[in-house]
Scaffold this motif. Structure first.
Motif, short mmCIF file in Angstrom:
data_model
loop_
_atom_site.label_atom_id
_atom_site.label_comp_id
_atom_site.label_asym_id
_atom_site.label_seq_id
_atom_site.Cartn_x
_atom_site.Cartn_y
_atom_site.Cartn_z
N PRO A 125 -5.08 -71.00 9.44
CA PRO A 125 -4.27 -72.17 9.07
C PRO A 125 -4.73 -72.90 7.81
CG PRO A 125 -5.79 -72.76 10.82
CD PRO A 125 -6.00 -71.29 10.55
N VAL A 126 -5.85 -72.50 7.23
CA VAL A 126 -6.38 -73.22 6.06
C VAL A 126 -6.62 -72.24 4.91
CG1 VAL A 126 -7.48 -75.02 7.42
CG2 VAL A 126 -8.75 -72.95 6.90
N GLY A 127 -6.78 -72.81 3.72
CA GLY A 127 -7.10 -71.98 2.56
C GLY A 127 -5.86 -71.49 1.84
N THR A 128 -6.04 -71.07 0.60
CA THR A 128 -4.95 -70.51 -0.20
C THR A 128 -4.65 -69.09 0.28
OG1 THR A 128 -6.48 -69.61 -1.84
CG2 THR A 128 -5.73 -71.87 -2.17
N PHE A 129 -3.57 -68.53 -0.24
CA PHE A 129 -3.23 -67.14 0.10
C PHE A 129 -4.36 -66.19 -0.31
CE2 PHE A 129 1.64 -67.95 -0.22
CZ PHE A 129 1.57 -68.65 0.98
N ILE A 130 -4.97 -66.46 -1.46
CA ILE A 130 -6.06 -65.60 -1.92
C ILE A 130 -7.23 -65.65 -0.96
CG2 ILE A 130 -7.77 -65.25 -3.76
CD1 ILE A 130 -5.67 -66.26 -5.74
N VAL A 131 -7.58 -66.85 -0.49
CA VAL A 131 -8.69 -67.00 0.45
C VAL A 131 -8.39 -66.27 1.75
CG1 VAL A 131 -9.95 -68.66 1.88
CG2 VAL A 131 -9.50 -69.17 -0.53
N ARG A 132 -7.17 -66.38 2.24
CA ARG A 132 -6.80 -65.72 3.50
C ARG A 132 -6.87 -64.21 3.37
NH1 ARG A 132 -1.38 -69.10 5.27
NH2 ARG A 132 -2.22 -71.19 4.90
N GLY A 133 -6.32 -63.69 2.27
CA GLY A 133 -6.36 -62.25 2.07
C GLY A 133 -7.78 -61.73 1.91
N THR A 134 -8.60 -62.48 1.16
CA THR A 134 -9.99 -62.09 0.96
C THR A 134 -10.76 -62.13 2.27
OG1 THR A 134 -9.94 -62.98 -1.30
CG2 THR A 134 -12.10 -62.61 -0.33
N LEU A 135 -10.45 -63.09 3.13
CA LEU A 135 -11.10 -63.18 4.43
C LEU A 135 -10.88 -61.92 5.25
CD1 LEU A 135 -12.66 -64.84 6.54
CD2 LEU A 135 -10.45 -65.80 7.27
N GLY A 136 -9.66 -61.37 5.21
CA GLY A 136 -9.38 -60.15 5.95
C GLY A 136 -10.24 -58.98 5.46
N ILE A 137 -10.37 -58.84 4.14
CA ILE A 137 -11.21 -57.77 3.59
C ILE A 137 -12.67 -58.01 3.94
CG2 ILE A 137 -11.92 -56.57 1.49
CD1 ILE A 137 -9.29 -57.30 0.22
N PHE A 138 -13.11 -59.26 3.86
CA PHE A 138 -14.50 -59.61 4.17
C PHE A 138 -14.86 -59.27 5.61
CE2 PHE A 138 -16.77 -63.21 6.26
CZ PHE A 138 -18.07 -62.81 5.96
N LEU A 139 -14.02 -59.64 6.55
CA LEU A 139 -14.31 -59.37 7.96
C LEU A 139 -14.40 -57.87 8.22
CD1 LEU A 139 -11.98 -62.02 9.66
CD2 LEU A 139 -14.47 -62.12 9.40
#
Length: 223
Positions: free
Chosen positions: A81-95
């Motif tokens: 629910p938080v962060g920009t689209f870039i942050v959300r997409g990067t989070l998926g790759i990071f996890l």
């Protein structure tokens, strides 16, 4: 052929593509850096903790390693629910990447003789000190090839972000083809040139990294 290059590589288009490449590299650096940290923690827990934290680390690793990366990009993009689209997409790759890093690091830890802990204890080192000063440095030297392979994979994996309209390098190249059609007659040669350029840039970056690591390994072997 010259006309095709003139159509594609205008100052605006080059600037647009470089912006996408810059975002790709920034996402890759952040993802790799954070993934090594979390992967090290998970690898240590899975290797040396036989209780709840070790079991949770094992579950995390197995869940992410056995499911598609693109799935987690969509999950994070839609459900975080938080962060920009870039942050959300990067989070998926990071996890996802952290789970892979954890297994690479765990493999390196398992290659270190347990006798080194005994030797360290005999010299007055505590278990955390032995890990930080003796075991982990050796581990990272041994996993350099596997680590490098995963870094290259992570750089390429950023291209999945085009599926959620994040303007990384591949998205910009794909979008450039659409925007060109508004001003010129786009042919197969235009499309081939753009995608060949994308492949060449990815290759040059990743091949350069591979050569750098091989050179570092040779220097380490000599020393």
């Amino acid at each position: 052929m010259l006309k095709i290059f003139q159509d594609i590589f205008t100052p605006y288009n080059v600037s647009y593509l470089l912006g996408g490449l810059g975002l790709t590299l920034a996402i890759s650096v952040v993802t790799v850096g954070l993934s090594v940290v979390l992967g090290t923690i998970l690898g240590l827990l899975r290797s040396y903790d036989r209780f709840i934290l070790g079991k949770l680390a094992a579950v995390y690793i197995e869940v992410f390693r056995n499911t598609p990366l693109l799935l987690w990009i969509f999950v994070c993009f839609v459900m975080v629910p938080v962060g920009t689209f870039i942050v959300r997409g990067t989070l998926g790759i990071f996890l996802f990447t952290s789970a892979v890093m954890a297994e690479i690091i765990r493999g390196g830890l398992n290659s270190i003789s347990r006798g080194q802990f005994e030797a360290a204890a005999s010299q007055g080192f505590s278990f955390p000190q032995a890990l930080a000063l003796i075991i982990l440095p050796q581990t990272f030297r041994r996993i350099v090839p596997s680590l490098m392979s995963q870094i290259v994979t992570t750089i390429k994996d950023t291209s999945f972000l085009y599926q959620v309209a994040i303007a990384e390098f591949f998205y910009c190249a794909k979008n450039l083809i659409s925007s060109l059609s508004k001003s010129v007659n786009v042919t197969t040669a235009h499309v081939f040139t753009i995608y060949f350029m994308v492949a060449a840039v990815y290759f040059l970056i990743n091949f350069s990294l591979s050569c750098l690591v091989r050179r570092m390994q040779r220097r380490t072997a000599k020393s």
